[in-house]
Scaffold this motif. Structure first.
Motif, mmCIF file in Angstrom:
data_model
loop_
_atom_site.group_PDB
_atom_site.id
_atom_site.type_symbol
_atom_site.label_atom_id
_atom_site.label_comp_id
_atom_site.label_asym_id
_atom_site.label_seq_id
_atom_site.Cartn_x
_atom_site.Cartn_y
_atom_site.Cartn_z
ATOM 1 N N TYR A 238 0.957 -0.960 0.084
ATOM 2 C CA TYR A 238 0.424 -0.004 0.075
ATOM 3 C C TYR A 238 0.742 1.412 0.316
ATOM 4 N N ALA A 239 1.928 1.100 0.171
ATOM 5 C CA ALA A 239 2.960 1.959 -0.455
ATOM 6 C C ALA A 239 4.107 2.284 -1.400
ATOM 7 N N PRO A 240 4.474 2.014 -2.187
ATOM 8 C CA PRO A 240 5.498 1.746 -2.833
ATOM 9 C C PRO A 240 7.291 1.781 -3.091
ATOM 10 N N ASN A 241 7.050 3.361 -2.075
ATOM 11 C CA ASN A 241 8.140 4.309 -1.883
ATOM 12 C C ASN A 241 8.057 4.607 -0.435
ATOM 13 N N GLY A 242 7.298 3.345 0.128
ATOM 14 C CA GLY A 242 7.568 3.731 1.806
ATOM 15 C C GLY A 242 6.813 4.444 1.969
ATOM 16 N N VAL A 243 6.924 4.911 3.688
ATOM 17 C CA VAL A 243 5.548 5.742 4.117
ATOM 18 C C VAL A 243 6.145 7.432 3.630
ATOM 19 N N PHE A 244 7.256 7.518 3.742
ATOM 20 C CA PHE A 244 7.415 8.667 3.052
ATOM 21 C C PHE A 244 7.147 8.979 1.455
ATOM 22 N N GLY A 245 7.055 8.422 1.121
ATOM 23 C CA GLY A 245 6.473 8.632 -0.683
ATOM 24 C C GLY A 245 8.119 9.084 -1.566
ATOM 25 N N LEU A 246 9.230 8.240 -0.818
ATOM 26 C CA LEU A 246 10.222 8.584 -1.685
ATOM 27 C C LEU A 246 11.576 7.911 -1.520
ATOM 28 N N SER A 247 12.475 7.675 -2.460
ATOM 29 C CA SER A 247 13.366 6.596 -2.557
ATOM 30 C C SER A 247 13.600 6.727 -1.112
ATOM 31 N N VAL A 248 14.756 5.668 -0.302
ATOM 32 C CA VAL A 248 15.206 5.660 0.920
ATOM 33 C C VAL A 248 16.528 6.499 0.187
ATOM 34 N N TRP A 249 16.899 6.205 -0.915
ATOM 35 C CA TRP A 249 18.447 7.296 -1.380
ATOM 36 C C TRP A 249 17.763 9.252 -0.454
ATOM 37 N N TRP A 250 16.892 9.160 -1.076
ATOM 38 C CA TRP A 250 16.465 11.030 -0.866
ATOM 39 C C TRP A 250 15.946 11.112 0.340
ATOM 40 N N VAL A 251 15.431 10.268 0.682
ATOM 41 C CA VAL A 251 15.535 10.183 2.197
ATOM 42 C C VAL A 251 16.810 10.681 3.347
ATOM 43 N N ALA A 252 17.485 9.852 2.886
ATOM 44 C CA ALA A 252 18.992 8.966 3.552
ATOM 45 C C ALA A 252 19.583 11.229 3.686
ATOM 46 N N LEU A 253 19.109 11.411 2.078
ATOM 47 C CA LEU A 253 19.820 12.658 1.504
ATOM 48 C C LEU A 253 19.571 13.818 2.858
ATOM 49 N N LEU A 254 18.313 13.685 2.719
ATOM 50 C CA LEU A 254 17.112 14.403 3.590
ATOM 51 C C LEU A 254 17.500 14.801 4.448
ATOM 52 N N ILE A 255 17.750 13.875 5.333
ATOM 53 C CA ILE A 255 17.946 13.773 6.753
ATOM 54 C C ILE A 255 19.038 14.180 7.195
ATOM 55 N N GLY A 256 19.884 13.197 6.110
ATOM 56 C CA GLY A 256 21.272 14.002 6.340
ATOM 57 C C GLY A 256 21.845 15.298 5.990
ATOM 58 N N LEU A 257 20.780 16.411 5.111
ATOM 59 C CA LEU A 257 20.796 17.763 4.705
ATOM 60 C C LEU A 257 20.537 18.690 6.255
ATOM 61 N N ALA A 258 19.866 18.449 6.805
ATOM 62 C CA ALA A 258 18.824 18.262 8.055
ATOM 63 C C ALA A 258 19.845 18.550 9.125
ATOM 64 N N ALA A 259 20.485 17.313 8.689
ATOM 65 C CA ALA A 259 21.562 17.273 10.468
ATOM 66 C C ALA A 259 22.977 18.013 9.573
ATOM 67 N N TRP B 124 26.156 10.000 10.628
ATOM 68 C CA TRP B 124 24.697 9.512 11.547
ATOM 69 C C TRP B 124 23.719 9.829 10.426
ATOM 70 N N GLY B 125 23.371 10.852 10.268
ATOM 71 C CA GLY B 125 22.148 11.044 9.373
ATOM 72 C C GLY B 125 22.405 10.282 7.826
ATOM 73 N N PHE B 126 22.884 10.448 7.248
ATOM 74 C CA PHE B 126 22.420 9.558 5.921
ATOM 75 C C PHE B 126 23.125 8.054 6.703
ATOM 76 N N GLY B 127 23.490 7.713 7.382
ATOM 77 C CA GLY B 127 24.347 6.286 7.575
ATOM 78 C C GLY B 127 23.523 5.722 8.373
ATOM 79 N N LEU B 128 22.995 6.304 9.478
ATOM 80 C CA LEU B 128 21.737 5.247 10.364
ATOM 81 C C LEU B 128 20.598 5.245 9.535
ATOM 82 N N THR B 129 19.823 6.193 9.191
ATOM 83 C CA THR B 129 19.104 6.246 7.643
ATOM 84 C C THR B 129 19.255 5.013 6.705
ATOM 85 N N MET B 130 20.411 4.812 6.215
ATOM 86 C CA MET B 130 20.326 3.677 5.586
ATOM 87 C C MET B 130 20.707 2.065 6.606
ATOM 88 N N PHE B 131 21.736 2.578 7.790
ATOM 89 C CA PHE B 131 21.546 1.062 8.186
ATOM 90 C C PHE B 131 20.380 0.866 9.012
#
Length: 261
Positions: A63-84, A169-176
């Motif tokens: 019911y969520a082909p791109n996950g909860v956030f609607g984006l690829s994990v690469w984008w999710v991790a990148l945006l979280i890393g940018l926020a950090a 931390w931001g990108f790495g832990l998200t990908m982990f």
């Protein structure tokens, strides 16, 4: 895989929550990550757990082909890393512009001089590398950027270390978090109990934040009732400022070092 998600908690249907939250869910996560290093109140927030959970929630579901956030994990991790990274830069700017007066505060649920002293102890031990290492140490990661700014750590060196720390931390832990989602038992749990994970991510964050705040506030009130000095004045704030040469040291120089008095 289930064609229709079955919620562990009846009123918490994952598909409905995902449809309702959309990109706002990721925006909230990014703000929390930013606040942990960009705002002095960020130490109340459970960043590490949230990053791992964000990675888990980035796994595709029926019911969520791109996950909860609607984006690829690469984008999710990148945006979280940018926020950090941006949070770290803002924290440094606050300290650099505000100077020692940033520490001239009354003990409360949002500020404790002991948190600054703990951060200074990390700098005395690890030097400028604290900016990287602090990402994995609650409280210290909130105060380290400000302490570096107040002490006028070399801006370019700080930015380099801040970037490295944000990536690890931001990108790495998200990908982990995303990668451990491939472990069969974990993948099954995410698929069947994603509603519970969402509840922990949202409710857990709120509960932990409130608990930290009330605990710190209680400590401050008890100290004031006991007649302790609970206000950091100008001279005491000046004493908390690190000597710039501390930022150039390596871990091998930590013994016997202390923040300047």
């Amino acid at each position: 895989m289930h064609a229709v998600p079955t919620a562990l908690i009846p009123w918490l249907d994952p598909a409905s929550i995902i449809d309702w939250a959309g990109p706002w869910a990721l925006a909230v996560v990014c703000f929390i990550v930013f606040a942990e290093t960009g705002l002095l109140v960020g130490f109340l927030l459970p960043g590490d757990t949230l990053l791992v959970i964000s990675g888990l929630l980035s796994h595709p579901q029926d019911y969520a082909p791109n996950g909860v956030f609607g984006l690829s994990v690469w984008w999710v991790a990148l945006l979280i890393g940018l926020a950090a990274f941006v949070g770290g830069e803002v924290g440094y700017y606050i300290g650099h512009k505000g100077g020692p007066s940033v520490f001239e505060k009354k003990e409360s649920g949002l500020f404790s001089v002991k948190n600054v002293e703990r951060t200074n102890a990390f700098f005395a031990r690890f030097g400028g590398l604290t900016i990287i290492l602090a990402r994995f140490v609650p409280i210290v990661r909130t105060f380290a950027p400000v302490a570096a700014g107040v002490g006028h750590m070399n801006k370019w060196k700080y930015t380099l270390y801040n970037f490295i720390g944000a990536v690890i931390w931001g990108f790495g832990l998200t990908m982990f978090g995303y990668l451990i989602g491939f472990i069969p038992p974990v993948a099954d749990f995410v698929e069947n109990y994603i509603d519970l994970i969402l509840l922990v991510a949202v409710g857990g964050t709120a509960v932990v934040t409130l608990w930290h705040y009330l605990r710190e506030r209680s400590k401050a009130k008890k100290a004031a009732a006991a007649g302790e000095d609970v206000v950091t004045d100008h001279d005491e704030a000046e004493a908390l400022v690190l000597d710039p040469e501390v930022f150039d040291r390596g871990p091998e120089h930590h013994e016997g070092d202390a923040p300047k008095a």
